[in-house]
Design a protein around this motif. Structure first.
Motif, PDB file in Angstrom:
ATOM      1  N   HIS A  92      -6.419  -7.483  -4.267  1.00  0.00           N
ATOM      2  CA  HIS A  92      -7.547  -6.685  -4.753  1.00  0.00           C
ATOM      3  C   HIS A  92      -8.205  -5.939  -3.592  1.00  0.00           C
ATOM      4  CE1 HIS A  92     -10.631  -5.516  -7.568  1.00  0.00           C
ATOM      5  NE2 HIS A  92     -11.576  -5.969  -6.755  1.00  0.00           N
ATOM      6  N   VAL A  93      -8.388  -6.650  -2.471  1.00  0.00           N
ATOM      7  CA  VAL A  93      -8.960  -6.006  -1.283  1.00  0.00           C
ATOM      8  C   VAL A  93      -8.020  -4.934  -0.733  1.00  0.00           C
ATOM      9  CG1 VAL A  93      -9.637  -6.407   1.128  1.00  0.00           C
ATOM     10  CG2 VAL A  93     -10.369  -7.997  -0.669  1.00  0.00           C
ATOM     11  N   ALA A  94      -6.719  -5.228  -0.717  1.00  0.00           N
ATOM     12  CA  ALA A  94      -5.741  -4.258  -0.216  1.00  0.00           C
ATOM     13  C   ALA A  94      -5.743  -2.988  -1.056  1.00  0.00           C
ATOM     14  CB  ALA A  94      -4.342  -4.875  -0.211  1.00  0.00           C
ATOM     15  N   ARG A 145       0.830  -1.219   0.000  1.00  0.00           N
ATOM     16  CA  ARG A 145       0.000   0.000   0.000  1.00  0.00           C
ATOM     17  C   ARG A 145       0.860   1.263   0.000  1.00  0.00           C
ATOM     18  NH1 ARG A 145      -5.105   0.271   0.412  1.00  0.00           N
ATOM     19  NH2 ARG A 145      -4.912   2.365   1.303  1.00  0.00           N
ATOM     20  N   ARG A 146       1.989   1.206   0.693  1.00  0.00           N
ATOM     21  CA  ARG A 146       2.889   2.382   0.664  1.00  0.00           C
ATOM     22  C   ARG A 146       3.411   2.620  -0.738  1.00  0.00           C
ATOM     23  NH1 ARG A 146       4.821   6.355   0.231  1.00  0.00           N
ATOM     24  NH2 ARG A 146       6.427   7.452   1.424  1.00  0.00           N
ATOM     25  N   TRP A 166      -7.905  -3.843 -12.799  1.00  0.00           N
ATOM     26  CA  TRP A 166      -7.729  -5.235 -12.392  1.00  0.00           C
ATOM     27  C   TRP A 166      -6.275  -5.624 -12.184  1.00  0.00           C
ATOM     28  CZ3 TRP A 166     -11.892  -7.317 -10.652  1.00  0.00           C
ATOM     29  CH2 TRP A 166     -13.134  -6.914 -11.157  1.00  0.00           C
ATOM     30  N   SER A 167      -5.354  -4.672 -12.304  1.00  0.00           N
ATOM     31  CA  SER A 167      -3.943  -5.025 -12.135  1.00  0.00           C
ATOM     32  C   SER A 167      -3.633  -5.556 -10.733  1.00  0.00           C
ATOM     33  CB  SER A 167      -3.048  -3.824 -12.474  1.00  0.00           C
ATOM     34  OG  SER A 167      -3.362  -2.717 -11.663  1.00  0.00           O
ATOM     35  N   PRO A 168      -4.241  -5.049  -9.636  1.00  0.00           N
ATOM     36  CA  PRO A 168      -3.953  -5.647  -8.315  1.00  0.00           C
ATOM     37  C   PRO A 168      -4.363  -7.119  -8.241  1.00  0.00           C
ATOM     38  CG  PRO A 168      -4.932  -3.478  -8.047  1.00  0.00           C
ATOM     39  CD  PRO A 168      -5.062  -3.825  -9.491  1.00  0.00           C
ATOM     40  N   ALA A 169      -5.516  -7.468  -8.831  1.00  0.00           N
ATOM     41  CA  ALA A 169      -5.957  -8.868  -8.797  1.00  0.00           C
ATOM     42  C   ALA A 169      -5.040  -9.751  -9.641  1.00  0.00           C
ATOM     43  CB  ALA A 169      -7.399  -8.960  -9.296  1.00  0.00           C
TER      44      ALA A 169
END
Length: 698
Positions: free
Chosen positions: A163-165, A36-37, A110-113
């Motif tokens: 995805h949640v993060a 996240r940082r 959708w890149s995080p997933a």
């Protein structure tokens, strides 16, 4: 599912399983925080954070896997292939880095997933590479159903975790993403271990020492904690630095850089909060506006450095005076606002009196002792106003009245009394607008010799015809300009306009200077620039000043007058005879003309004393070889007496009322003047024209 649970409870050392779980949870927490940082950063900084996240992910995933492997009881001696063991660690870190770059740096929905799924795949590859490094004395078979399930669980749950993060930054959102990532790692390992089926070829216990395996597991855990701790420490240090920087930036944003007091933005926030609290709790508070008197003189005469030091000294005095109940802010150059609780009006006035006494107490800068005055306007919430804008406006009105008061420099808002103040402020704003949009006019009043009626020049007199209020006399708007700091702008406008209009005609014009204009940092330079800009000949410009302009700062004013006179401009002493140091003034500076004040003309025909004073002034002028011009001539008898006493020149309504330049030009053109003897006829025409203009205006 039952097989997986049985695998955990029957085939594992539960204490080492708990160690592996702790590594997994703490590592997952670190990875999510670092991810996240990195999402909040950009460029190289974002890559750096994702790299640290990959290191933490690889170390924690690998350590979780191998500690759990060491907790497993295969029922046969085991060993580890060192090459494959190292490769499995590299797979975990490199695969995690690739996934985190996709999840954290590529900015799509959708890149995080997708990136999370890549991390899950890296976890699975690491796990089964590590399993290939697992050397046992026996045959190994795999249950394909559990094997595929373990891989799918790792990919899907890790995808959900990132995805949640990415979507939720709340505490619950972060906890959920950490939980999903932990679940992905755990489900992969134990489902994969359930898929493992071992057939021992030897039951010799000498090949594997359980104590050594446990020691190795704890060593791996310790190394993991060191790695993850180091990565997390960098995060915490950066977070602390950011927090400190944000705190400093907030302090800078809400504090005045020079004095350290709260600034205007902070004042507005605090005032909003005070209004809200007072409204809910039924309380009262007072808003006080403080304006420093004579501060501009310190700035202009002693430089901005002295002005800055003055503000710092006074700000420190206000901080020292505050007992914790006041909120003090610097809202302008020399303007301060104070919000203070109100219990008793008398106590509040006494407090403000003490505060003002602190401000006006002399102070020393260098070797010079200085002091300022302070005017204070006060408005009470909710007695005087209940809205922020009205509260500030009424406080300013009370301050404006305090600045004009001679005795009481602390004024509370009074609706009736401050109505006049409001009108004056509106008129001041209109005057400022009139200057900027050339809505003022310059009229000219003739000056002539008494003996032969030769016109010697004109005096420029400012006129303002307000679009709504009509003609406003100079006696009203000139003091208004001085009170509101407009006089420098107004004086410059009049001087420039008079020179611009009179230069083409080649006539001499006298322009009045306000005492405040001598506070201009370079008045001689301004005069020189206007002469050059308008083409006005220096000898055709005469500047008039009163004794009050000299008395205020005699040394500085005389230096400026000498510099102006070197340009070729003549200097006249206006309203002579009304000051208390006239003789000393004449001794200090050789004026080119003395203008006898009009107050003596009013009694000239009836008072022997007035006539004697005029005779003395004329005698003084002759002895000093300074011409004397009498102002305010309104009758032929006054002119005759002045001629009898030997006065050289005069001006007044009898000779001609102030008139626009167009009327002056028209009179000149009608006479087509070529000889001095025709000037008497022009005077008569001007007098008649001015009378007609005055009648029409009336």
């Amino acid at each position: 599912m039952i097989s997986v649970i049985n695998c955990i409870t029957d085939a594992h050392n539960l204490w080492l399983v708990l160690v592996a779980a702790f590594i997994c949870v703490s590592g997952s927490w670190s990875v999510i925080r670092l991810f996240r940082r990195g999402k909040a950063a950009s460029g190289g900084e974002a890559f750096g954070w994702q790299f640290l996240a990959a290191v933490a992910a690889g170390a924690s995933i690998w350590s979780t896997h191998f500690v759990a492997m060491l907790a497993y009881h295969p029922g046969t001696p085991v060993a580890f292939d060192p090459v494959l063991t190292v490769i499995s660690l590299l797979v975990a870190m490199v695969g995690s880095l690739a996934g985190l770059i996709v999840a954290g740096i590529i900015r799509t929905r959708w890149s995080p997933a997708i990136g999370g799924g890549m991390v899950g795949l890296a976890i699975a590859i690491m796990h089964y590479t590590g399993m290939r490094a697992y050397v046992i004395e026996g045959s190994i078979d795999w249950n394909s159903t559990y094997l595929i399930a373990s891989i799918m669980l790792a990919i899907s749950i890790t995808s959900i975790a990132f995805h949640v993060a990415n979507l939720y930054g709340s505490v619950r959102g972060k906890a959920a993403s950490v939980g999903f990532l932990t679940l992905a790692i755990v489900s992969l390992h134990f489902t994969g271990m359930t898929a493992l089926q071992i057939t021992p070829l030897s039951i010799s216990p000498g090949f594997t020492n359980p104590g050594e395996m446990q020691a190795m597991a704890l060593a791996i855990a310790l190394v993991c904690f060191i790695i993850v701790g180091s990565v997390l420490a960098s995060y915490l240090i950066d977070n602390q630095t950011r927090s400190r920087s944000m705190s400093q930036l907030r302090h800078m944003a809400l504090s005045d850089a020079l004095t350290g007091l709260a600034n205007r933005a902070s004042f507005n926030d605090h005032l909003d909060e005070s209004i809200e609290v007072a409204s809910k709790q039924g309380q009262k508070f007072a808003l006080a506006a403080i304006d420093l008197d004579r501060f501009k003189e310190i700035n202009d005469l002693r430089g901005h450095s002295a002005g800055d030091t003055t503000l710092q000294i006074l700000a420190q005095r206000m901080r020292d005076f505050d007992n914790g109940s006041l909120f003090v802010a610097r809202v302008g150059g020399d303007e301060f606002s104070v919000i203070l609780p109100l219990s008793d009006p008398l106590d509040m006035r006494n407090l403000l009196v003490r505060l003002r006494n602190e401000l006006i107490r002399p102070f020393t800068i260098g070797e010079e002792e200085l002091s300022v005055g302070a005017s204070i306007g006060v408005c009470v919430f909710p007695d005087d106003a209940t809205e922020k804008s009205a509260l500030i406006n009424y406080t300013d009105l009370a301050l404006y009245r305090a600045k004009t008061e001679i005795a009481d420099k602390i004024c509370f808002f009074d609706n009736v009394m401050d109505e006049n103040v409001r009108n004056k402020r509106e008129l001041a704003a209109d005057l400022r607008y009139a200057i900027e949009h050339n809505q003022l006019e310059v009229h000219y009043q003739v000056q002539a010799t008494i003996s032969d009626s030769v016109i010697t020049g004109y005096e420029a007199l400012l006129r303002w015809n307000h679009p709504l209020r009509g003609a406003i006399p100079p006696s009203e708007f000139i003091p208004l300009a001085e009170e509101n700091g407009i006089i420098l702008q107004l004086g410059e406008w009049v001087l420039r306009m008079a020179c611009k209009q009179c230069a083409p005609l080649g006539i001499k014009v006298a322009v009045n200077l306000s005492p405040i204009q001598f506070l201009h940092p370079n008045l001689p330079g301004l005069v020189e620039d206007i002469l050059a800009e308008t083409g006005m000949r220096a000898e055709n410009l005469e500047l008039e000043l009163t004794e009050s302009a000299i008395i205020h700062d005699k040394e500085r004013t005389l230096v400026q007058l000498q510099a102006i006179r070197k340009l070729g401009v003549t200097i006249a002493l206006d309203d002579f005879g009304t000051g208390y140091s006239s003789l000393d003034t004449l001794r200090a500076f050789p004026f080119d003309k003395i203008k006898l004040d009009r107050t003596f003309m009013n009694e000239l025909e009836t008072s022997d004393q007035a006539r004697s004073i005029i005779r003395a002034v004329l005698s003084l002028g002759r002895s000093l070889e300074i011409p004397v011009l009498a102002e305010g001539i309104e009758t032929s008898d006054q002119l005759a007496i002045l001629a009898e006493e030997g006065c050289q020149s005069a001006q007044g309504y009898f000779l001609g009322r102030p008139a626009p330049l167009s009327m002056i030009v028209s009179a000149i053109e009608v006479e087509n003047l070529e000889a001095p003897e025709k000037l008497a006829g022009m005077l008569n025409k001007l007098r008649d024209a001015d009378d007609s203009a005055e009648t029409a205006a009336a």
